[in-house]
Each structure stands twice: as C-alpha cells, then as structure tokens.
Design an enzyme around this catalytic site. Structure first.
Site, PDB file in Angstrom:
ATOM      1  N   ASN A 131       3.021  -3.575   3.106  1.00 21.90           N
ATOM      2  CA  ASN A 131       3.917  -3.087   2.062  1.00 21.90           C
ATOM      3  C   ASN A 131       5.061  -2.281   2.647  1.00 21.90           C
ATOM      4  O   ASN A 131       6.194  -2.410   2.223  1.00 21.90           O
ATOM      5  CB  ASN A 131       3.145  -2.223   1.067  1.00 21.90           C
ATOM      6  CG  ASN A 131       4.048  -1.674  -0.018  1.00 21.90           C
ATOM      7  OD1 ASN A 131       4.606  -2.425  -0.806  1.00 21.90           O
ATOM      8  ND2 ASN A 131       4.240  -0.347  -0.030  1.00 21.90           N
ATOM      9  N   ASP A 193       9.520   0.547   2.069  1.00 20.02           N
ATOM     10  CA  ASP A 193       8.952  -0.758   1.713  1.00 20.02           C
ATOM     11  C   ASP A 193       9.745  -1.898   2.338  1.00 20.02           C
ATOM     12  O   ASP A 193      10.969  -1.948   2.201  1.00 20.02           O
ATOM     13  CB  ASP A 193       8.992  -0.947   0.190  1.00 20.02           C
ATOM     14  CG  ASP A 193       7.767  -0.380  -0.499  1.00 20.02           C
ATOM     15  OD1 ASP A 193       7.395   0.766  -0.178  1.00 20.02           O
ATOM     16  OD2 ASP A 193       7.201  -1.084  -1.359  1.00 20.02           O
ATOM     17  N   ASP A 223      -3.816  -3.702   2.886  1.00 23.28           N
ATOM     18  CA  ASP A 223      -3.543  -2.350   2.411  1.00 23.28           C
ATOM     19  C   ASP A 223      -2.582  -2.392   1.225  1.00 23.28           C
ATOM     20  O   ASP A 223      -1.662  -3.215   1.185  1.00 23.28           O
ATOM     21  CB  ASP A 223      -2.899  -1.580   3.572  1.00 23.28           C
ATOM     22  CG  ASP A 223      -2.636  -0.129   3.250  1.00 23.28           C
ATOM     23  OD1 ASP A 223      -3.600   0.594   2.945  1.00 23.28           O
ATOM     24  OD2 ASP A 223      -1.460   0.293   3.304  1.00 23.28           O
ATOM     25  N   GLU A 266      -7.127  -4.170  -0.973  1.00 19.27           N
ATOM     26  CA  GLU A 266      -7.242  -2.819  -1.532  1.00 19.27           C
ATOM     27  C   GLU A 266      -6.474  -2.810  -2.851  1.00 19.27           C
ATOM     28  O   GLU A 266      -5.269  -2.609  -2.870  1.00 19.27           O
ATOM     29  CB  GLU A 266      -6.661  -1.777  -0.582  1.00 19.27           C
ATOM     30  CG  GLU A 266      -6.834  -0.358  -1.118  1.00 19.27           C
ATOM     31  CD  GLU A 266      -5.847   0.658  -0.543  1.00 19.27           C
ATOM     32  OE1 GLU A 266      -6.173   1.856  -0.565  1.00 19.27           O
ATOM     33  OE2 GLU A 266      -4.750   0.276  -0.092  1.00 19.27           O
TER      34      GLU A 266
END
Ligand code: CA
Length: 536
Positions: A131, A193, A223, A266
């Site tokens: 990310n 990001d 993640d 996640e």
C-alpha cells in the site's frame, strides 16, 4: 485520482491468457503457521539484532522435519514479518522490495533459510506491504522531486489539499504537503501510498511477487489489504471496488506464476466486509481475490470470551463467519498478532486461560497462526509502544537469553526466567508442550485439519463444536469458565467416543436420554473422536 498515462510496455502482463488457473495450495488447509519477527527471533552475529542466519539456526525448534521427535513445535509454515530494507525497526515501510535488510543478512542467507525450511517441510510466506513505501524509497524521492518526474504518477498527488482525514480514530489528515503539492499517505506522512491505479505500479507489484515466488517463497501475507486504492474521503479510503479489482488481478497473476502459493490478507474489519475479500468462489475455488484472511473478529472474541469466562462471543464469531463466508474458503484464526497486546498480557498471565486459548486456536478450521513467543506465554514488555509487543524471544535463562551473545536490541519482556524455550521444552506440563501436543494431534486428525465446523449449543461456560471430515468426526469441548461444569447435554449420533486429548479431571461422556454430558474442570479441554455404534 487519475494517474499520468504510463509509458508503454510493462514487462509483466496483468491477466494471463488462457483458462482460469485454480489454486493448488491444499497444503495450507489445516496447516499451523508461526509468525516470526526476524529482529526478535535469534541473533547469529552478536549485534543484538535477530537475523536470517539466526532464524535458520533455530529452525529445528520449530519443526525438525522428523515426525518421530517430540521436542520441536511442529509448525507447518512461517510468516516472516517484513525483511526488506527499511529505515524503521519494523520494516513496514520498504525502501526496496527486491533485497534483504542489511541487518537481517543477504539474499544468499535468505536462500539458505528457504532451503533449510523446505528441507524440514516448513513453508515460508513473506509480508508484502504494497500500500505504501517509506518516504526514503528512491521511487518516492524521485516522485516528489518534480511535477514532471517520470515517477510522479507512482504516488498519489494533487495540487490542492483535498482535506480528507483518516477513516478511523483521531481522523488525522491523509494528504501531506511536499514541494507545494499534496501526496496521499495512510496512515501518516511517513508512509506515502503507491498509486496502484497506475498500470506501471501494478506491473511492478507483479514483478516483485514473481521475483520472490521464483526464488521459492510459498506466498505472501498482504499488509493493509483494505486500503490499497481510495476514491474519496472517509469510507472512500477502504474496501473500494478498485481495491477488490486490484486483488482479483494480483491474485490471478500469482496463480499463473505459482498456483501452490498462498495469499493471506490483513483485512482488519467485521466478518461481512472480510467475506467480500475472498471474491468469486465459483470461478476460482477458494476465492479469486484473497483465498485466506485473518479472522480479526474471532481473535477479539476469543480474548473477550476467555476474560469473561463465557463462550457466547466466541460461538457468535464462529457462527457469523460460517454464515457470511463463502463455502470452502480458508479462515486464518489467531489469538493476537504483532499489532495487538499479547494474549498472555490480555489474560493477565493466567496459565489456565492460556492453555484454554491454545486449545481453541488449534482445533479450529483453516490455518491457525501462532505469534512467536505465544507458545511460551510471553508477555508484552512494560511500555506501551508497539515494540513492546515484539520483544526478543527468550531461548533460555542466560544473560543474552540464548537470543544474542550481545545486548538485545530491546529488553526481554518480564517472566523470561520461567517462560523460555529451554525450560518449557523439558517440561511436559508447560504451555509450549501443550501447543506441541495439540499441533501433533491436529496433524494426526483429518477432521481437525480439514473438517467443517458444526457449533453445538453453548448454554453454560463450555464452547462446544464438532469437526467433521470424510472419514472422521471429532467433538471439541472447552470450558472457558472458572467452575466445574457438567457440559451438555449434546445430541450426538449413537456410537463410541474415544479420547484424543483431555485434561486431568475430565469425565467420561455420560449418555442420557436427553443427550451426552461431560464433566469438565475449570478451563479444561476435552477432544473426542466419535465413532459408529459397534456393529457387533
Ligand atoms: Ca544480528
């Protein structure tokens, strides 16, 4: 959030041609995973920092590859928290996705770790935080250097501050100023990001995945999987259609390179939203997005249930997942992970509750994840920083704890004089020995490994469920209360009940007209194999 038009010709195609490739990671169904923070596991060179060579040297304690020995924990797979170069101690802000943090070793050390793990039958998955990168990543430096930089579109820039705030908590700003423009970074300005709408960035993500898969890695833990692509303020920053589409594409690519690989996401939210991340299970068996997700609601319910001494919340979480998740997908139950206060601290170091927690975790469907040290009853450190959840693993009672010949990068958490590997390895009544026995039972039991779960009524303090596979039916009873309970009555098929695992003081199953009852001491576990009535 349109990106610059990318230059032509990413090296790696987004969608593989030809028929849909199916997952072939049956190895993951029922497997026991062990989450390792490399920095805190074992230090090979005395600098106080755990490293890959240290981990390799300690693999025999995790699984020595010989089913006849009984000192090793017996785990099937490792999740390594980030091992890429990074300015932080935790590594969730990479500066390079294709090499190893110099404090952890080299690519050669990593290859050796993989070879030694695979030789023992241990799979290895890597933490992939796609990310965001570090602000120190050369991509970001280049992107921030000028509005006309070829990498400008690798991150998310606007001329004006859109004024969005975090979708949670303090609602801090998510746009950050640099050079008179604003870049998007969740959770904070240090973590810009990547613009995963940009086809060039997506091609780079695929290249990274391919690099590690071809090196022998067995999959990735993804993640921050809810937060990949944003389309607005507030809730527009998570679970967007574009994020789901990204995972569909990434997942197809991973399957095309290595169908045996596993992806575990996640997705830290409620069961309904988690369920959506499996994607389409009719097209791709097990799900065409993320074929495994961590069960955060169940984690919270197990902690709360054991604290309160009642099974209701745990039963509710299991029931909710069973109703909402697509059939046949893989769940990843866990007690607590590196972002949460350790289970031993949550339960006040109560040995009986920790023994119950182990039994619940290791009898559930899917792939249970153990956080390193959990099997010892390891506590949080005394402070409140996240690092206190990630302190060095004590291997023995010596000064360096068997972790390092030097000064450990963080002090050990309290209690290591008793709760260390050597002491618990030689004590058949230790928590670690219980983990080992329950893992061994899981390996022997088809129903515990692969079976479905049927919840039984839980009116008292006992969590009760049946695990049923093609050739085996197993009854699991876990008293989570402080009192003796006559658990049941349970309506079970006529037949035998053979003990597979039981704590001292557990009674024989008593058959009554209204059902079967079992006496369970406080926090006791009982696991029975249910057989057909004797045909004689
Ligand atoms: Ca070291």
């Amino acid at each position: 959030m349109a990106s610059l038009a990318p230059p032509a010709g990413p090296a790696v195609a987004a969608e593989p041609a030809g028929p849909v490739t199916q997952w072939q990671h049956d190895w993951a169904r029922g497997a026991v995973f062990y989450e390792v923070f490399v920095r805190s596991f074992a230090d090979s060179d005395g600098d106080g920092i755990g490293d890959l060579r240290g981990l390799t040297s300690r693999l025999d304690a995790l699984n020595d590859g010989d089913p006849a020995t009984t000192q090793d924990l017996g785990v099937d797979a490792l999740w390594l928290m980030p091992i890429f170069p990074s300015p932080s101690y935790h590594g969730y802000d990479a500066t390079d996705y294709l090499s190893i943090h110099r404090q952890y070793g080299t690519l050669a050390d990593f290859d050796q770790l993989l070879k030694e793990a695979h030789r023992r039958g241990i799979r290895v998955i890597l933490d992939l935080a796609l990310n965001h990168t570090s602000t120190a990543h050369p991509w970001f430096r280049e992107s921030a250097s000028s509005r006309t930089s070829p990498r400008r579109g690798w991150y998310v820039w606007r001329d004006q501050d859109p004024g969005w705030t975090q979708p949670w908590g303090e609602r801090e700003p998510t746009w950050h100023e640099a050079g008179g423009a604003y870049y998007y970074g969740l959770p904070n300005a240090q973590l810009p990001d990547l613009d995963l709408r940009n086809p060039e960035v997506r091609a780079e993500a695929r290249r990274i995945a391919r690099f590690w898969l071809e090196r022998g890695v067995d999959g990735f833990r993804l993640d921050y999987a809810r937060y990949m692509i944003e389309d607005g303020d507030g809730a527009g920053q998570c679970d967007t259609p574009a994020t789901h589409a990204l995972w569909t594409e990434f997942s197809a690519y991973v399957r095309s390179v290595k169908p045996e690989a596993l992806l575990v996401g996640e997705v830290w939210t409620d069961a309904g939203r988690i369920a959506g991340y499996y994607g389409d299970t009719s097209r791709v068996k097990g799900g065409d997005q993320l074929p495994m997700t961590f069960d955060f609601p169940l984690s919270g319910a197990i902690v709360a249930g054991l604290r309160a001494g009642v099974p209701d919340q745990i039963a509710d979480a299991l029931d909710t997942a069973a109703r909402l998740y697509p059939a046949g997908v893989l769940d990843a139950p866990f007690l607590t992970n590196h972002d949460q206060v350790r289970i031993a601290t949550e339960l006040g170091g109560d040995a009986a509750k920790l023994r119950a927690a182990a039994a619940i975790l290791l009898t559930l469907p899917g792939a249970p994840f153990i956080y390193y040290g959990e099997e010892l009853g390891m506590l949080n450190g005394p402070g409140t920083d996240d690092a206190e959840k990630r302190t060095p693993l004590p291997w023995d009672g010596s000064k360096g704890g068997g972790f390092s010949s030097g000064r450990p990068w963080m002090p050990f958490a309290p209690g290591r004089e008793v709760a260390n590997v050597a002491a618990e390895q030689s004590d058949p009544r230790s928590l670690r020995s219980r983990y080992r026995e329950l893992i061994a039972l899981r390996h022997r039991s088809e129903a515990l490994r692969e079976g479905g779960l049927e919840l039984l009524p839980c009116p008292g303090t006992t969590l009760a469920f049946v695990r049923r596979s093609a050739h085996q039916t197993v009854l699991v009873l876990q008293n989570v209360g402080d009192e003796v309970e006559m658990a049941g009555p349970y309506r079970l098929p006529e037949g035998t009940a053979t003990v597979l695992f039981s704590d001292p003081g557990v009674g024989e199953p008593v058959r009554k007209p209204e059902g079967t009852a079992v006496r369970l001491p406080p926090h006791a576990t009982a696991i029975f194999e249910l057989g057909e009535a004797n045909p004689r």
